[in-house]
Design an enzyme around this catalytic site. Structure first.
Site, PDB file in Angstrom:
ATOM      1  N   LYS A  15      -9.751 -27.231 -11.800  1.00 13.44           N
ATOM      2  CA  LYS A  15      -9.136 -28.326 -12.532  1.00 13.44           C
ATOM      3  C   LYS A  15      -7.847 -28.690 -11.803  1.00 13.44           C
ATOM      4  O   LYS A  15      -7.043 -27.816 -11.501  1.00 13.44           O
ATOM      5  CB  LYS A  15      -8.824 -27.861 -13.958  1.00 13.44           C
ATOM      6  CG  LYS A  15      -7.903 -28.774 -14.748  1.00 13.44           C
ATOM      7  CD  LYS A  15      -8.562 -30.087 -15.076  1.00 13.44           C
ATOM      8  CE  LYS A  15      -7.603 -31.046 -15.749  1.00 13.44           C
ATOM      9  NZ  LYS A  15      -8.196 -32.411 -15.830  1.00 13.44           N
ATOM     10  N   PHE A  16      -7.666 -29.971 -11.517  1.00 10.59           N
ATOM     11  CA  PHE A  16      -6.420 -30.423 -10.913  1.00 10.59           C
ATOM     12  C   PHE A  16      -5.520 -30.976 -12.014  1.00 10.59           C
ATOM     13  O   PHE A  16      -5.913 -31.911 -12.706  1.00 10.59           O
ATOM     14  CB  PHE A  16      -6.699 -31.500  -9.867  1.00 10.59           C
ATOM     15  CG  PHE A  16      -7.286 -30.936  -8.611  1.00 10.59           C
ATOM     16  CD1 PHE A  16      -6.468 -30.534  -7.571  1.00 10.59           C
ATOM     17  CD2 PHE A  16      -8.661 -30.771  -8.475  1.00 10.59           C
ATOM     18  CE1 PHE A  16      -7.004 -29.980  -6.423  1.00 10.59           C
ATOM     19  CE2 PHE A  16      -9.203 -30.210  -7.333  1.00 10.59           C
ATOM     20  CZ  PHE A  16      -8.378 -29.818  -6.299  1.00 10.59           C
ATOM     21  N   MET A  17      -4.354 -30.376 -12.160  1.00 15.98           N
ATOM     22  CA  MET A  17      -3.365 -30.873 -13.131  1.00 15.98           C
ATOM     23  C   MET A  17      -2.465 -31.838 -12.361  1.00 15.98           C
ATOM     24  O   MET A  17      -1.440 -31.449 -11.815  1.00 15.98           O
ATOM     25  CB  MET A  17      -2.526 -29.724 -13.688  1.00 15.98           C
ATOM     26  CG  MET A  17      -3.277 -28.833 -14.619  1.00 15.98           C
ATOM     27  SD  MET A  17      -3.636 -29.678 -16.202  1.00 15.98           S
ATOM     28  CE  MET A  17      -4.511 -28.331 -17.026  1.00 15.98           C
ATOM     29  N   VAL A  18      -2.906 -33.067 -12.278  1.00 19.29           N
ATOM     30  CA  VAL A  18      -2.229 -34.037 -11.420  1.00 19.29           C
ATOM     31  C   VAL A  18      -1.989 -35.326 -12.214  1.00 19.29           C
ATOM     32  O   VAL A  18      -2.084 -35.329 -13.442  1.00 19.29           O
ATOM     33  CB  VAL A  18      -3.085 -34.302 -10.153  1.00 19.29           C
ATOM     34  CG1 VAL A  18      -3.107 -33.071  -9.251  1.00 19.29           C
ATOM     35  CG2 VAL A  18      -4.516 -34.704 -10.528  1.00 19.29           C
ATOM     36  N   ASP A  49      11.376  -7.687  -1.976  1.00 19.65           N
ATOM     37  CA  ASP A  49      12.204  -7.807  -0.773  1.00 19.65           C
ATOM     38  C   ASP A  49      12.659  -9.247  -0.524  1.00 19.65           C
ATOM     39  O   ASP A  49      13.520  -9.487   0.310  1.00 19.65           O
ATOM     40  CB  ASP A  49      11.445  -7.258   0.443  1.00 19.65           C
ATOM     41  CG  ASP A  49      11.244  -5.740   0.341  1.00 19.65           C
ATOM     42  OD1 ASP A  49      12.190  -5.052  -0.094  1.00 19.65           O
ATOM     43  OD2 ASP A  49      10.134  -5.256   0.664  1.00 19.65           O
ATOM     44  N   HIS A  51      -1.437  -6.446  -8.121  1.00 20.22           N
ATOM     45  CA  HIS A  51      -0.020  -6.289  -8.484  1.00 20.22           C
ATOM     46  C   HIS A  51       0.425  -7.408  -9.408  1.00 20.22           C
ATOM     47  O   HIS A  51      -0.245  -8.428  -9.521  1.00 20.22           O
ATOM     48  CB  HIS A  51       0.850  -6.294  -7.223  1.00 20.22           C
ATOM     49  CG  HIS A  51       0.968  -7.644  -6.571  1.00 20.22           C
ATOM     50  ND1 HIS A  51      -0.055  -8.227  -5.842  1.00 20.22           N
ATOM     51  CD2 HIS A  51       1.987  -8.543  -6.532  1.00 20.22           C
ATOM     52  CE1 HIS A  51       0.329  -9.407  -5.382  1.00 20.22           C
ATOM     53  NE2 HIS A  51       1.566  -9.632  -5.791  1.00 20.22           N
ATOM     54  N   TYR A 100      -2.298 -38.097 -14.360  1.00 21.86           N
ATOM     55  CA  TYR A 100      -2.084 -38.294 -15.798  1.00 21.86           C
ATOM     56  C   TYR A 100      -1.427 -37.066 -16.432  1.00 21.86           C
ATOM     57  O   TYR A 100      -0.515 -37.188 -17.245  1.00 21.86           O
ATOM     58  CB  TYR A 100      -3.403 -38.618 -16.496  1.00 21.86           C
ATOM     59  CG  TYR A 100      -3.173 -39.200 -17.884  1.00 21.86           C
ATOM     60  CD1 TYR A 100      -2.760 -40.517 -18.039  1.00 21.86           C
ATOM     61  CD2 TYR A 100      -3.346 -38.426 -19.027  1.00 21.86           C
ATOM     62  CE1 TYR A 100      -2.521 -41.054 -19.302  1.00 21.86           C
ATOM     63  CE2 TYR A 100      -3.110 -38.956 -20.292  1.00 21.86           C
ATOM     64  CZ  TYR A 100      -2.699 -40.269 -20.422  1.00 21.86           C
ATOM     65  OH  TYR A 100      -2.458 -40.789 -21.670  1.00 21.86           O
ATOM     66  N   CYS A 150       0.815  -1.216   0.000  1.00 26.56           N
ATOM     67  CA  CYS A 150       0.000   0.000   0.000  1.00 26.56           C
ATOM     68  C   CYS A 150       0.853   1.272   0.000  1.00 26.56           C
ATOM     69  O   CYS A 150       1.982   1.270   0.495  1.00 26.56           O
ATOM     70  CB  CYS A 150      -0.911   0.008   1.235  1.00 26.56           C
ATOM     71  SG  CYS A 150      -2.341  -1.071   1.045  1.00 26.56           S
TER      72      CYS A 150
HETATM   73  O1  LIG Z   1      -9.805 -39.344 -12.279  1.00 30.46           O
HETATM   74  P1  LIG Z   1     -10.201 -38.488 -11.105  1.00 30.46           P
HETATM   75  O2  LIG Z   1      -9.588 -38.978  -9.813  1.00 30.46           O
HETATM   76  O3  LIG Z   1     -11.680 -38.237 -11.002  1.00 30.46           O
HETATM   77  O4  LIG Z   1      -9.571 -37.065 -11.432  1.00 30.46           O
HETATM   78  C1  LIG Z   1      -8.271 -36.655 -11.105  1.00 30.46           C
HETATM   79  O5  LIG Z   1      -7.288 -37.291 -11.912  1.00 30.46           O
HETATM   80  C2  LIG Z   1      -7.360 -37.000 -13.319  1.00 30.46           C
HETATM   81  C3  LIG Z   1      -6.188 -37.678 -14.002  1.00 30.46           C
HETATM   82  O6  LIG Z   1      -4.948 -37.251 -13.470  1.00 30.46           O
HETATM   83  C4  LIG Z   1      -7.348 -35.481 -13.568  1.00 30.46           C
HETATM   84  O7  LIG Z   1      -7.556 -35.229 -14.938  1.00 30.46           O
HETATM   85  C5  LIG Z   1      -8.422 -34.789 -12.745  1.00 30.46           C
HETATM   86  O8  LIG Z   1      -8.290 -33.383 -12.924  1.00 30.46           O
HETATM   87  C6  LIG Z   1      -8.236 -35.153 -11.274  1.00 30.46           C
HETATM   88  O9  LIG Z   1      -9.218 -34.521 -10.476  1.00 30.46           O
END
Ligand SMILES: O=P(O)(O)O[C@H]1O[C@H](CO)[C@@H](O)[C@H](O)[C@H]1O
Ligand SMILES: O=P(O)(O)O[C@H]1O[C@H](CO)[C@@H](O)[C@H](O)[C@H]1O
Lengths: 323, 323
Positions: free
Chosen positions: B286-289, B50, B138, B291, B27
């Site tokens: 969306k979870f990019m996890v 910083d 920012h 796969y 601020c």
């Molecule tokens: O298949 P699930 O457990 O429903 O979904 C999860 O795993 C998938 C494959 O990595 C992802 O595309 C989904 O975003 C995630 O929530």
């Protein structure tokens, strides 16, 4: 890491998961979305995902006249594998022989789907932070008609290294890490676990067999037993790090299969990647955002610091410790 | 997208942010971690981070004897840019001329740091879901002594396309999207916004100038004004999608600068990427996890569906609508 954190704090873990919930579609005896009733399984249990992202009969896209708009059909199958009949356990809390059953099931499903598909991706999303929507211990298996992007990249790197150096990249890499020790987390008769030189996630690890093994089905009984044992140790350390059920995504990479399984894939070395999101505590994660999405990964601690912390942790699970 | 969601739900947004908080280091008039007092700025305000991740005098690592263990020093500077003196506004709620001041400040900082560094990464992490730890509007500017990974990949692709086709990849791409229309979200006199053919995030967009422009400082006054206006429209649509302050990471990519700024970078076309995490609602992302981390991105809706939904949204912010 000196930066004060005023950002998002993850919700604490839900209390206890019931051992058996007849409404959970992953439990023995439960009815799934498609109306099928699960058997009363007592080890692992493999079934077709009721909401598959890949389907064997996906239509081909209309061909495009333009080189920048090329698309191809992505065909395949998606399966779910339960690790255990109980919902309130996780791999580190299972016995070595129960984990060994998971390893055997991984090898079988790879063999079965690899007969048809060039890539069989086994992966586990553990914890709600990693998009997992069902607490029952399970993984997924997605087999595809194509080599996914990351498989292609590993194929290129491993092939180029073998051509230049006459041996598999990950064999030499593993040997070097065993000598250097600074990134090593665990070593057993047949396996090693290390925080890779190129790690991006704070406590990312790589699990490698010592012998040259291209795919899960090639593992000997002794290697499978030892794998179950080193996985239990690694996952116990992970849980002990922040005294929580440690979230991660993990998965196996091995040589391509399908119709070309018979050609020379000797440049491939089987391995598993573990990608855990936590950074500072059970509720403060690393955010892969801004600079990481647009420019390059940047670490908040070095791989050597992460390995040292993991090495120092006990191999007895904090929840089982005699206080 | 048919899959029932029982997974993580994000916490709802904190109620109201105070317009001025003397303890917030972003601020006007506040004291920062290093003891400096911010001026009473009334437009944008640029200062040194910083807690910089990059430093100009980072030491060189000890050289390694082994090809698999090569490392280099990453040197640079990290700056923070406040968009506005008030903490309770965001870009879509600012006026076009206030946003125009941000565009001008982006161009100046690119010029200033680009005199020394080959890559100047401007990026905004908006919302706690994107790791942002301060609600004051920012962005950040990280200038580096090297081309980051993603810059290198864009360099390779754009250079190869120009060599083969004699014109910049993104000029032809933008023209094609204007013709095809199915992925187009907004078009103005000087700019277009589209959901790219290769999008991985559900509502990812690409912002492109119509003219061939390599870097932010080259933008004409008319292009800058029009950019401010199209940004306001895009970000208003984003907020309207789920009636929330829409989180995202965004950033600018333009031709490399530094000592090689003078060589031929005509294959580069300036552009901004927007990467928003939300999928189903204001609290379900969306979870990019699994796969995605281990194999390949997979989409829950097509780019054409996403573009259609964004196109249909009003350009008046939901919080300002006459009810
Ligand atoms: O298949 P699930 O457990 O429903 O979904 C999860 O795993 C998938 C494959 O990595 C992802 O595309 C989904 O975003 C995630 O929530
Ligand atoms: O710089 P900040 O806002 O403290 O931190 C945020 O942006 C950085 C750059 O994208 C990331 O490395 C951090 O994980 C994220 O929390």
């Amino acid at each position: 890491m000196k930066r004060p954190w005023q950002g998002q704090v993850e919700p604490p873990l839900l209390k206890t998961v019931p051992r058996h919930d007849p409404h959970n579609p992953l439990c023995p005896g439960a009815t799934r979305a498609n109306g099928e009733v699960n058997p009363d399984y007592d080890g692992t249990f493999l079934f077709d995902n009721d909401f598959p992202a890949l389907q064997p009969d996906a239509p081909s896209p209309v061909p495009s006249d333009h080189p920048l708009f090329q698309a191809e059909a992505a065909r395949g199958v998606c399966k779910v594998m339960c690790f255990h009949p109980w919902s309130d356990v996780t791999l580190p809390l299972m016995s070595v022989s129960e984990i060994r059953a998971v390893v055997d099931a991984w090898a079988s499903v790879t063999e079965e789907l690899g007969a048809q598909y060039p890539w069989v991706q086994i992966f586990e999303n553990k914890g709600t932070m990693m998009g997992c929507s069902n607490p029952h211990p399970h993984c997924q298996v997605w087999a595809s008609s194509f080599l996914p992007d990351i498989a292609q990249r590993e194929e290129r790197s491993q092939r180029a290294y073998q051509t230049q150096n006459g041996e598999p990249l990950l064999m030499e890499y593993g040997r070097q890490e065993l000598l250097r020790k600074e990134r090593l987390v665990l070593a057993s008769e047949h396996w090693i676990v290390l925080v890779p030189f190129w790690a991006v996630w704070p406590f990312q690890t790589l699990l490698l067999p010592r012998r040259h093994v291209r795919r899960l089905p090639e593992l000997t009984p002794a290697e499978r037993h030892d794998l179950a044992s080193i996985m239990k140790k690694l996952l116990t350390k992970y849980d002990n790090l922040f005294e929580t059920s440690f979230p991660y995504s993990m998965g196996w990479h091995g040589a391509p299969m399908g119709s070309e399984a018979g050609t020379n894939w000797d440049h491939w070395q089987l391995h598993a990647h573990y990608y855990p999101p936590l950074l500072r505590s059970a509720t403060i994660r690393k955010f892969m955002v801004g600079y990481e999405m647009l420019a390059q990964a940047q670490r908040d601690l070095t791989p050597e610091q992460a390995a040292e912390r993991l090495r120092a942790l006990p191999e007895v699970h904090y929840s089982l410790e005699q206080k």
